[in-house]
Design a protein around this motif. Structure first.
Motif, PDB file in Angstrom:
ATOM      1  N   HIS A   1       7.965  65.504  52.773  1.00  0.00           N
ATOM      2  CA  HIS A   1       7.973  68.138  52.623  1.00  0.00           C
ATOM      3  C   HIS A   1       7.398  67.662  51.062  1.00  0.00           C
ATOM      4  CE1 HIS A   1      11.695  66.364  50.324  1.00  0.00           C
ATOM      5  NE2 HIS A   1      10.998  67.406  49.622  1.00  0.00           N
ATOM      6  N   ASP A   2       6.396  66.454  50.690  1.00  0.00           N
ATOM      7  CA  ASP A   2       5.821  65.872  49.181  1.00  0.00           C
ATOM      8  C   ASP A   2       5.217  66.362  49.496  1.00  0.00           C
ATOM      9  OD1 ASP A   2       6.654  65.657  46.430  1.00  0.00           O
ATOM     10  OD2 ASP A   2       5.177  64.887  46.973  1.00  0.00           O
ATOM     11  N   PHE A   3       4.018  67.333  48.464  1.00  0.00           N
ATOM     12  CA  PHE A   3       2.943  68.203  49.367  1.00  0.00           C
ATOM     13  C   PHE A   3       1.705  66.805  48.966  1.00  0.00           C
ATOM     14  CE2 PHE A   3       0.503  68.724  44.809  1.00  0.00           C
ATOM     15  CZ  PHE A   3       1.001  68.198  44.353  1.00  0.00           C
ATOM     16  N   LEU A   4       2.488  65.632  48.271  1.00  0.00           N
ATOM     17  CA  LEU A   4       1.534  64.878  47.874  1.00  0.00           C
ATOM     18  C   LEU A   4       1.097  63.531  49.079  1.00  0.00           C
ATOM     19  CD1 LEU A   4       3.063  63.447  44.344  1.00  0.00           C
ATOM     20  CD2 LEU A   4       1.096  65.026  44.711  1.00  0.00           C
ATOM     21  N   ALA A   5       2.515  63.841  49.599  1.00  0.00           N
ATOM     22  CA  ALA A   5       2.652  62.768  50.686  1.00  0.00           C
ATOM     23  C   ALA A   5       1.393  63.969  51.729  1.00  0.00           C
ATOM     24  CB  ALA A   5       3.584  62.425  51.407  1.00  0.00           C
ATOM     25  N   ARG A   6       1.876  65.205  52.316  1.00  0.00           N
ATOM     26  CA  ARG A   6       0.910  65.809  52.731  1.00  0.00           C
ATOM     27  C   ARG A   6      -0.428  65.854  53.105  1.00  0.00           C
ATOM     28  NH1 ARG A   6       1.981  70.691  52.356  1.00  0.00           N
ATOM     29  NH2 ARG A   6       3.046  70.684  51.324  1.00  0.00           N
ATOM     30  N   GLU A   7      -0.880  66.025  51.739  1.00  0.00           N
ATOM     31  CA  GLU A   7      -1.821  66.058  51.274  1.00  0.00           C
ATOM     32  C   GLU A   7      -2.711  64.995  51.239  1.00  0.00           C
ATOM     33  OE1 GLU A   7      -3.090  68.329  47.691  1.00  0.00           O
ATOM     34  OE2 GLU A   7      -2.248  70.632  49.024  1.00  0.00           O
ATOM     35  N   GLY A   8      -1.928  63.422  51.568  1.00  0.00           N
ATOM     36  CA  GLY A   8      -2.956  62.314  51.362  1.00  0.00           C
ATOM     37  C   GLY A   8      -3.516  61.721  50.053  1.00  0.00           C
ATOM     38  N   LEU A   9      -2.031  62.260  48.856  1.00  0.00           N
ATOM     39  CA  LEU A   9      -2.379  61.757  47.663  1.00  0.00           C
ATOM     40  C   LEU A   9      -1.462  60.210  47.024  1.00  0.00           C
ATOM     41  CD1 LEU A   9      -2.887  64.850  45.650  1.00  0.00           C
ATOM     42  CD2 LEU A   9      -4.620  63.015  46.746  1.00  0.00           C
ATOM     43  N   ILE A  10      -0.691  60.833  48.467  1.00  0.00           N
ATOM     44  CA  ILE A  10       0.676  59.288  48.504  1.00  0.00           C
ATOM     45  C   ILE A  10       0.037  58.970  49.866  1.00  0.00           C
ATOM     46  CG2 ILE A  10       1.711  59.493  46.036  1.00  0.00           C
ATOM     47  CD1 ILE A  10       3.714  60.384  47.589  1.00  0.00           C
ATOM     48  N   SER A  11       1.020  57.604  50.635  1.00  0.00           N
ATOM     49  CA  SER A  11       1.713  57.603  51.282  1.00  0.00           C
ATOM     50  C   SER A  11       2.486  56.815  51.937  1.00  0.00           C
ATOM     51  CB  SER A  11       0.007  56.911  52.179  1.00  0.00           C
ATOM     52  OG  SER A  11       0.064  55.757  51.743  1.00  0.00           O
ATOM     53  N   LEU A  12       3.211  57.033  52.537  1.00  0.00           N
ATOM     54  CA  LEU A  12       4.092  55.850  52.796  1.00  0.00           C
ATOM     55  C   LEU A  12       4.305  54.019  52.456  1.00  0.00           C
ATOM     56  CD1 LEU A  12       7.515  55.083  52.656  1.00  0.00           C
ATOM     57  CD2 LEU A  12       7.719  56.167  55.145  1.00  0.00           C
ATOM     58  N   ASP A  13       3.295  54.030  52.946  1.00  0.00           N
ATOM     59  CA  ASP A  13       2.784  52.115  53.607  1.00  0.00           C
ATOM     60  C   ASP A  13       2.457  52.229  52.122  1.00  0.00           C
ATOM     61  OD1 ASP A  13       0.025  53.069  53.250  1.00  0.00           O
ATOM     62  OD2 ASP A  13      -0.679  53.365  55.707  1.00  0.00           O
ATOM     63  N   ARG A  14       2.457  53.054  51.571  1.00  0.00           N
ATOM     64  CA  ARG A  14       1.641  51.950  49.896  1.00  0.00           C
ATOM     65  C   ARG A  14       3.607  52.118  48.835  1.00  0.00           C
ATOM     66  NH1 ARG A  14      -3.001  50.286  48.294  1.00  0.00           N
ATOM     67  NH2 ARG A  14      -2.950  50.464  46.511  1.00  0.00           N
ATOM     68  N   PHE A  15       4.020  52.101  49.567  1.00  0.00           N
ATOM     69  CA  PHE A  15       5.509  52.191  48.609  1.00  0.00           C
ATOM     70  C   PHE A  15       6.128  50.769  49.136  1.00  0.00           C
ATOM     71  CE2 PHE A  15       4.559  56.225  47.278  1.00  0.00           C
ATOM     72  CZ  PHE A  15       5.316  57.054  46.599  1.00  0.00           C
ATOM     73  N   SER A  16       6.952  50.157  48.216  1.00  0.00           N
ATOM     74  CA  SER A  16       7.832  49.575  47.936  1.00  0.00           C
ATOM     75  C   SER A  16       8.815  49.581  47.042  1.00  0.00           C
ATOM     76  CB  SER A  16       7.195  48.191  47.853  1.00  0.00           C
ATOM     77  OG  SER A  16       8.455  46.901  47.665  1.00  0.00           O
ATOM     78  N   ALA A  17       9.802  48.571  46.996  1.00  0.00           N
ATOM     79  CA  ALA A  17      10.610  49.055  46.052  1.00  0.00           C
ATOM     80  C   ALA A  17      10.755  47.771  44.853  1.00  0.00           C
ATOM     81  CB  ALA A  17      12.056  49.113  47.024  1.00  0.00           C
ATOM     82  N   MET A  18      11.295  47.966  43.436  1.00  0.00           N
ATOM     83  CA  MET A  18      11.614  46.919  43.031  1.00  0.00           C
ATOM     84  C   MET A  18      12.745  46.282  42.418  1.00  0.00           C
ATOM     85  SD  MET A  18       9.122  48.881  40.171  1.00  0.00           S
ATOM     86  CE  MET A  18       8.857  48.225  38.258  1.00  0.00           C
ATOM     87  N   PHE A  19      12.750  44.838  42.765  1.00  0.00           N
ATOM     88  CA  PHE A  19      14.221  44.457  42.815  1.00  0.00           C
ATOM     89  C   PHE A  19      13.721  43.979  40.759  1.00  0.00           C
ATOM     90  CE2 PHE A  19      17.486  41.902  44.864  1.00  0.00           C
ATOM     91  CZ  PHE A  19      18.063  41.120  43.454  1.00  0.00           C
ATOM     92  N   GLY A  20      14.890  44.731  40.432  1.00  0.00           N
ATOM     93  CA  GLY A  20      15.137  44.155  39.170  1.00  0.00           C
ATOM     94  C   GLY A  20      15.863  43.016  38.278  1.00  0.00           C
ATOM     95  N   VAL A  21      15.559  42.074  37.634  1.00  0.00           N
ATOM     96  CA  VAL A  21      16.633  41.374  36.870  1.00  0.00           C
ATOM     97  C   VAL A  21      16.694  41.791  34.949  1.00  0.00           C
ATOM     98  CG1 VAL A  21      16.625  39.016  38.614  1.00  0.00           C
ATOM     99  CG2 VAL A  21      14.995  40.049  36.449  1.00  0.00           C
ATOM    100  N   PHE A  22      17.671  41.065  34.896  1.00  0.00           N
ATOM    101  CA  PHE A  22      17.737  40.844  33.610  1.00  0.00           C
ATOM    102  C   PHE A  22      19.153  39.922  32.833  1.00  0.00           C
ATOM    103  CE2 PHE A  22      21.919  44.281  32.232  1.00  0.00           C
ATOM    104  CZ  PHE A  22      22.094  44.387  33.802  1.00  0.00           C
ATOM    105  N   GLY A  23      19.212  40.342  32.138  1.00  0.00           N
ATOM    106  CA  GLY A  23      20.049  39.171  31.547  1.00  0.00           C
ATOM    107  C   GLY A  23      20.120  37.534  31.442  1.00  0.00           C
ATOM    108  N   LEU A  24      18.697  37.091  31.860  1.00  0.00           N
ATOM    109  CA  LEU A  24      18.542  35.793  32.370  1.00  0.00           C
ATOM    110  C   LEU A  24      18.669  34.803  31.185  1.00  0.00           C
ATOM    111  CD1 LEU A  24      17.008  33.949  33.698  1.00  0.00           C
ATOM    112  CD2 LEU A  24      14.853  34.240  32.309  1.00  0.00           C
TER     113      LEU A  24
END
Lengths: 318, 516
Positions: free
Chosen positions: B296-319
């Motif tokens: 539904h977001d217009f950024l996706a509908r207008e091709g300004l973002i696309s799902l296939d350029r997304f991923s997730a971020m796996f963070g670590v802290f306290g090393l």
């Protein structure tokens, strides 16, 4: 205080004689290897020339400046052994392994607490060590990506000129290090022949001018300033003068009149030379000189204007 | 939270005199989302989340927008937007106007866009024939508008690596205005970026503690040419982004581990990496399949973002603490940052996490070949007694060279960013070229991100974002009571500031909840 005292302490009775003087040439592993008596090596310095620099502080200086910030680099340890017992880390021992007394440092134990310097009758340090050019090259190589060049400071770099020439030559001829600039931080007392030996491998010298007036210079350093003035003229003439440093010590060399005369003299040498005006700080100076006031920024600003008014274009203030 | 508690919490927010209208509305929305059930999780993952061993950074239990969104502004400017009813701009004024409008419509976890575009690139088509003085004047007004309209320290722009008069104007305007917003990343390519431009950036740091410097070739290796660093050291694909940033507390994992380093790596760490991946997967599925953000977001509908350029971020802290706990468990004395053995343990931990994350498929993560990006997370206000990301604890850092060498080996692994902050003596002001040398050296040593600050400029960096010192000054006594040397105290001090007076500029990502 005269120059003779300095010579006796620094040239004739010190431990350097045991090792053949401050500079040691000899055959090691079949090759000619030069080494220097080094107080310490600093991997990163932001204040010893252009860019980030590795700095080698050599041990031993022929001046005895009242404003010296690292006076433990003036005299060379004579291995009297007086620091062995007071060392709280038991890092020091007196050995006779080479036939003569020698204070040896266990560097794994030493915490650089400086007690040895405090108790030293000649205000020296047993921590200076002989370092070969090859070892220094390795150290320089390991930090080369981070630096613009190297600076030999002190102590007095030109007192170990053979070592400095060999070090700089090695840097200039080692692939990967040859882009590094080579500089010395000097009291300017070296003679023309010494500069001419350094010149082919040295990119520039930063010369301290403590005072233009010979009497004042003698009072502030224990030495005559004629060689210093000659060094500045000569280095400027051969294009190897990176900067002249004027350390302003309140009550000694910081009157507007004194600075104006100095500026006029510098102007005659080269109006575009880089002149660095530095305010005296008490940090590190010996207790009997610690009564000297620190330089006031407002007064330095006035002196900066004085230098510029005379016509010097390259003035920087620290 | 039952209905009575929820009403009380809402009342506290509504009546909180230290929050602006927008801040109250933002926290109320968070409260409402917080009443919903979490996406389905296994018992072990749910328990680790409850115990804060795994932390979702208070993103909320029902994600309805991706955490980090990097719209392709270049494409928007070239094609215009139907949704915004804007034609492609024809000159610099129209372009800046277009961007300001679009920024207000970019979703993020904080409500403000984390990415404003690579300025030198997106404005380049519009500056032909615009003289330097005009460019600077227009950019200056734009900078002021961005700071006042988007008052969040995580709003971020990128410049570099090539030379550009737009980049030079950005630095000049930033030095002049000394604003918190926007944060800036400068991409440095050792082969391409001229020394004097890096020096220009360095002198900007002296004034505003910005920009950050990133190792462009390393970023391109991992993310491709079209990447940007956004928010606070988060490097991601442009036209994409990250669904979520969920992080694993390595200190907590090390503390509950029974045994030595080998079994930690083989079993306990692997177990908690898997649980973290489960939390990430649940959040992604909710966002994409339930909230259907990308439909539904217009950024996706207008091709300004696309799902296939997304991923997730796996963070670590306290090393840092994890290494110390494990070293102590084996009776070894070394500490992270100071001891070669301890550092080696730290590299084994991050390498192991990296291998595990690279072996764990995740849905809707085509932006990184179906895997999460690894990220060294730089902390939030509530972190007490645990060091950000893979940093050496603040106040305990070794000398600069040793520090760089200790942390650099981690940087290779963290495609989505890693932050180590270097504190530099004020003498650097008189020798900016020295910092150019050090930045070049740090990148040659393999560092990905490089951030430094001076003791004497007007900004203080908390967890990675900036706060103006003058905003903190009234609370010196408060800060001192908590001990000002540790990172945790610094963040704590900041959170106290946010609780005591109304602040125009906030740092929502690091202060995700109202102070209670």
């Amino acid at each position: 205080m005269t120059g003779e005292r300095g010579l006796i302490n620094r040239g004739l009775t010190n431990g350097g004689l045991v090792n053949g003087g401050p500079v040691n040439r000899g055959l090691v592993n079949g090759g000619l290897v030069n080494s220097g008596l080094v107080n310490r090596v600093l991997d990163f310095s932001l204040v010893d020339g252009p860019g980030n620099r590795l700095v080698i502080f050599v041990q031993g200086c022929n001046f005895d400046c009242i404003a010296c910030h690292n006076p433990y680099t003036i005299d060379v340890c004579d291995s009297c052994g007086g620091c062995v017992e007071p060392c709280p880390d038991e890092a020091l021992s007196l050995t006779f392994d080479r036939g003569t007394p020698e204070v040896v440092v266990d560097r794994n134990v030493c915490t650089e607490c400086d007690v040895c310097i405090e108790v030293c009758p000649i205000n020296s340090t047993p921590l200076a060590r002989r370092m070969e050019v090859s070892a220094l090259l390795q150290r320089i190589g390991s930090v080369a990506p981070f630096i613009s060049g190297i600076t030999v400071s002190g102590g007095e770099a030109t007192r170990q000129a053979d070592f400095v020439v060999d070090l700089f030559s090695a840097v200039k001829s080692t692939p990967g290090l040859d882009r590094l600039t080579t500089m010395v931080d000097t009291n300017g007392s070296a003679d023309r022949a010494t500069w001419d030996r350094l010149a082919p491998v040295m990119d520039g010298a930063m010369v301290d001018l403590k005072a233009l007036d010979p009497e004042l210079h003698l009072r502030m350093t224990g030495q005559d300033n004629a060689p210093v003035l000659e060094s500045i003229r000569h280095l400027a003439a051969i294009g190897k003068l990176y900067e002249v440093r004027l350390l302003m010590v309140p009550g000694h060399n910081d009157s507007a009149e004194t600075v104006k005369r100095t500026a006029e003299w510098l102007l005659a040498v080269d109006p575009d030379m880089r002149v660095k005006l530095i305010g005296f700080r008490r940090h590190g100076v010996r207790p009997h000189h610690a009564h000297i006031a620190e330089a006031e920024p407002e007064h330095l600003a006035i002196l900066e204007r004085t230098l510029r008014a005379v016509g010097l274009s390259g003035v920087v203030v620290v | 939270m039952d209905a009575e508690e929820a009403r009380a919490a809402a009342r506290r927010i509504v009546n909180d005199p230290t929050l602006t209208f927008h801040q109250r509305r933002h926290y109320l929305a968070g409260l409402a989302e917080g009443l919903l059930d979490y996406p389905p999780l296994g018992d072990e993952a749910a328990e680790a989340l409850n115990k804060q061993i795994i932390c979702d950074l208070f993103e909320g239990p029902a994600p309805y927008r991706a955490r980090y969104i990097l719209p392709d502004y270049g494409r928007a400017l070239a094609r215009g937007s139907d949704h915004l009813e804007l034609d492609p701009p024809g000159d610099l004024d129209e372009a800046l106007n277009f961007l300001l409008i679009m920024y207000t419509q970019v979703p993020s976890i904080t409500g403000y866009p984390v990415y404003l575009g690579d300025f030198d690139k997106i404005l380049e088509p519009f500056v032909t024939g615009v003289d330097d003085e005009t460019l600077r004047r227009k950019l200056r007004l734009f900078w002021i508008a961005v700071d006042r309209m988007l008052p969040d320290a995580f709003v971020h722009t990128d410049v570099g690596p090539g030379d550009s008069r737009i980049t030079r104007a950005v630095f000049a305007v930033d030095r002049e205005l000394k604003q918190v917003v926007p944060n800036i990343t400068f991409k440095v390519d050792p082969e391409l970026t001229p020394d004097d431009l890096i020096e220009d950036a360095v002198t900007t740091v002296f004034e505003t503690a910005k920009p950050h410097f990133v190792n462009h070739p390393l970023m391109v290796r991992d993310l491709g040419e079209d990447y940007a660093a956004v928010s606070c050291y988060n490097s991601l694909p442009v036209g994409g982004g990250s669904h979520t940033l969920t992080r694993l507390n390595l200190k907590a994992v090390a503390e509950l581990h029974q045994g030595g380093i080998e079994t930690f790596l083989a079993d306990t760490l692997a177990h908690y990496v898997e649980l973290t991946a489960q939390v990430i997967e649940a959040r992604i599925r909710y966002l994409v399949e339930e909230a259907r953000f990308f439909e539904h977001d217009f950024l996706a509908r207008e091709g300004l973002i696309s799902l296939d350029r997304f991923s997730a971020m796996f963070g670590v802290f306290g090393l840092a603490e994890a290494v110390d706990v494990l070293m102590e468990a084996e009776g070894r004395p070394g500490r992270y940052g100071h001891d070669a053995e301890a550092n080696e343990v730290s590299y084994r931990i991050t390498r192991r996490v990296s291998d595990l994350v690279a072996a764990r498929p995740l849905p809707y993560c085509e932006g990184n070949d179906g895997r999460a990006f690894l990220h060294s997370q730089s902390g939030i206000d509530t972190d007490i007694g645990v060091t950000a990301g893979t940093r050496v604890p603040i106040g305990d850092e070794p000398g600069m060279l040793e520090h760089i060498r200790a942390v650099a080996p981690h940087h290779d692994l963290f495609q989505a960013g890693v932050s180590d902050i270097f504190h530099v003596e004020d003498t650097a002001r008189r020798n900016p070229r020295a910092m150019v040398d050090i930045i070049r050296g740090a990148f040659a040593e393999g560092m990905r991100d490089f951030t430094f600050n001076l003791a004497t400029n007007g900004f203080i960096r908390i967890t990675g974002y900036l706060v103006r010192k003058c905003d903190l000054e009234n609370f010196d006594a408060e800060g001192a009571r908590h001990g000002s040397t540790t990172f945790a105290a610094g963040a704590e001090r900041n959170s106290h500031v946010t609780t005591r007076n109304v602040k125009r500029v906030v740092s929502r990502e690091s202060s995700p909840r109202p102070a209670s």
